[in-house]
Design an enzyme around this catalytic site. Structure first.
Site, short mmCIF file in Angstrom:
data_model
loop_
_atom_site.label_atom_id
_atom_site.label_comp_id
_atom_site.label_asym_id
_atom_site.label_seq_id
_atom_site.Cartn_x
_atom_site.Cartn_y
_atom_site.Cartn_z
N GLU A 173 41.70 58.31 84.72
CA GLU A 173 42.27 57.71 83.49
C GLU A 173 42.70 57.89 82.47
OE1 GLU A 173 39.22 54.95 82.02
OE2 GLU A 173 38.53 54.04 84.09
N GLU A 292 37.88 52.64 91.07
CA GLU A 292 37.15 52.19 90.83
C GLU A 292 36.73 50.76 89.94
OE1 GLU A 292 35.75 53.36 85.90
OE2 GLU A 292 36.05 55.26 86.73
#
Length: 507
Positions: A173, A292
């Site tokens: 991320e 995810e």
């Protein structure tokens, strides 16, 4: 009751389903590792401190691969803290989750756990606060035969054989301002390209995953993918997608429509990958690693506030969401969305494996139990293997607030030639039963008895926290009258699996 019709044809096969779609995620966060998979004082702990009852549930769930060690955690992590003699490992203040990391569990321990759980390890490297050298040294430690400094270190730690970790995530991320060491797409793209180049120079057998957007809601979404891929296209094998959905307060139909959003997200990123491929005149195809994903109703601000207000602790309990029957329907739809796009989605990691947004829950010093989301995952992992069939569905639809037209039935069909069966996974998004006819062109049903597994509860807010068998699947069998069609009933707001034994008409 409303009527619906589904048509499949054995000649219209889309793609082989990768087993790695049925993966999960373990991060040093809350009670995921410590008091989750690892609890050395527990009566079920093995000689290394791993809970055998949890390993049993992981196997039962059908998890095929696990991403490790993060997550936000990895962006401030030095893997060297987690190897060697445990009593000499440093304790660190871990910044992502404001906790004390004891480093009792590190690379060698996690690899041992994956062997016990029979899952493929997927490792992430720190591109937040570290970079190329840290990633390359970890790769050498894990994958190279002894004879140089880091591979010798692994051997000296009691592990002579290389681990041969096949898949490596280049950071986590990195588009997010919450991420330690977050970067612009240009800065990340350059660093990821350099890192992938160096890692593949050391071990050309590995596959690399570059960071995509952390969700569709970030301002840089789509620009991030394009820019990062322009730097990394020749070095990357996958681009990651992350997405969590909540919003039960919008109503069940709106809540369940979000799996269609997920499909659109996947198709958008595939389009960007192929645009960059065309621009670069490349013969390589970038695949999707949806590493995810899950249902997460706890607002991000609430998680951040809880972290900020907490004292430094070892394995603090937080964000331990309790899932409902309603959550399980969206969760199933999200997994089905990835199976529907299996020609490009090759890896997926449900987030997380234990205690935080998890299918498997543990009590410290006590029992292990599973949430409603456990069941669609376990059945799909076991029976959703083989080839994805093209399907045509005719059923009533509704309009979501985001202008998507949503079919009341969500479905995916899988043909497994080895088992001689076609398996249908179905979610009913409507508060009304459906009478479904399935026409199976090119198949002959060899056993008129059809198995139907159903996850249903008359209370959509029912969960398994206090009564662990409250929301569980039931199995029924019924007879079909025809050799190439099935008629069945689909309960309102339910998830279903139908297994139909077949042979093809050319056999």
């Amino acid at each position: 009751m409303y009527k619906a019709k589904l048509i499949v044809n054995k000649d219209f096969q889309k793609a082989e389903i990768s087993p790695l779609i049925y993966g999960s995620f373990v991060e040093h966060m809350g009670r995921v590792v410590y008091n989750g998979i690892y609890e050395k004082e527990h009566e079920q702990a093995d000689s290394e401190g791993f809970r055998k009852d949890v390993i049993e549930k992981v196997r039962e769930m059908g998890v095929t691969c696990v991403r490790y060690p993060g997550g936000n955690f990895v962006s401030c992590y030095d893997w060297k803290d987690g190897v060697g003699e445990k009593e000499k490992r440093p304790k660190r203040r871990e910044l992502a989750w404001k906790s004390i990391e004891t480093n009792e569990v590190g690379t060698d321990e996690f690899i041992s756990w994956t062997q016990k759980a029979n899952v493929v390890p997927i490792f992430a490297v720190n591109l937040g606060t570290r970079g190329v050298e840290n990633a390359v040294s970890l790769l050498e430690y894990c994958n190279l035969p002894a004879g140089t400094v880091y591979s010798d270190w692994r051997k000296d730690n009691g592990h002579e054989a290389p681990y041969q970790i096949p898949i490596w995530c280049l950071g986590n991320e990195m588009d997010g301002i919450w991420q330690i060491g977050h970067k612009t797409p240009d800065d990340y793209g350059k660093l990821a390209a350099q890192t992938a180049h160096a890692m593949k120079s050391l071990d050309d057998s590995i596959k690399t995953v570059v960071c995509g957007s952390s969700s569709t809601s970030v301002n840089t979404y789509t620009d991030w993918e394009r820019i990062v891929l322009e730097y990394t296209y020749e070095f990357a094998d996958y681009i990651s997608l992350h997405q969590y959905y909540g919003g039960q307060e919008e109503g069940t139909e709106e809540f369940l429509a979000q799996s269609v959003e997920m499909e659109e997200y996947i198709k958008t990123v595939i389009g960007i990958c192929d645009m960059v491929k065309s621009k670069k005149r490349s013969n390589r195809t970038i695949h999707i690693c949806f590493d995810e994903w899950g249902v997460w109703e706890i607002p991000g601000d609430a998680v951040a506030d809880a972290v900020a207000s907490r004292d430094w602790e070892v394995a603090p309990a937080f964000s331990e969401q309790i899932y409902t029957m309603e959550d399980a329907l969206l969760f199933a739809g999200m997994l089905m969305a990835m199976v529907k796009n299996c020609e490009r989605v090759k890896i997926a990691c449900q987030s997380l494996l234990t205690n935080i947004s998890a299918a498997i829950m543990t009590k410290t010093g006590g029992e292990v139990w599973v949430q409603p989301i456990f069941y669609p995952f376990s059945y799909m992992s076991k029976y959703g293997r083989g080839v994805l069939l093209e399907s045509v569905l005719k059923c009533p639809q509704y309009q979501s607030k985001k202008s998507n037209v949503i079919p009341y039935l969500d479905q995916v069909a899988v043909y497994n030639p080895g088992q001689e069966e076609v398996v249908f996974f179905i979610v009913n998004r409507r508060s009304e039963e459906s009478e479904l006819t399935i026409e199976m062109q090119g198949f002959e049903i060899t056993d008129r008895t059809v198995e139907q597994v159903m996850l249903y509860h008359d209370d959509l807010k029912a969960n398994n926290r206090d009564h662990h068998e409250n929301v569980v699947p039931s199995t029924v069998q019924f007879k079909t009258e025809n050799v190439n069609s099935v008629e069945c009933r689909i309960h309102p707001y339910s998830w279903n699996m139908l297994r139909v034994k077949v042979r093809t008409d050319d056999e």
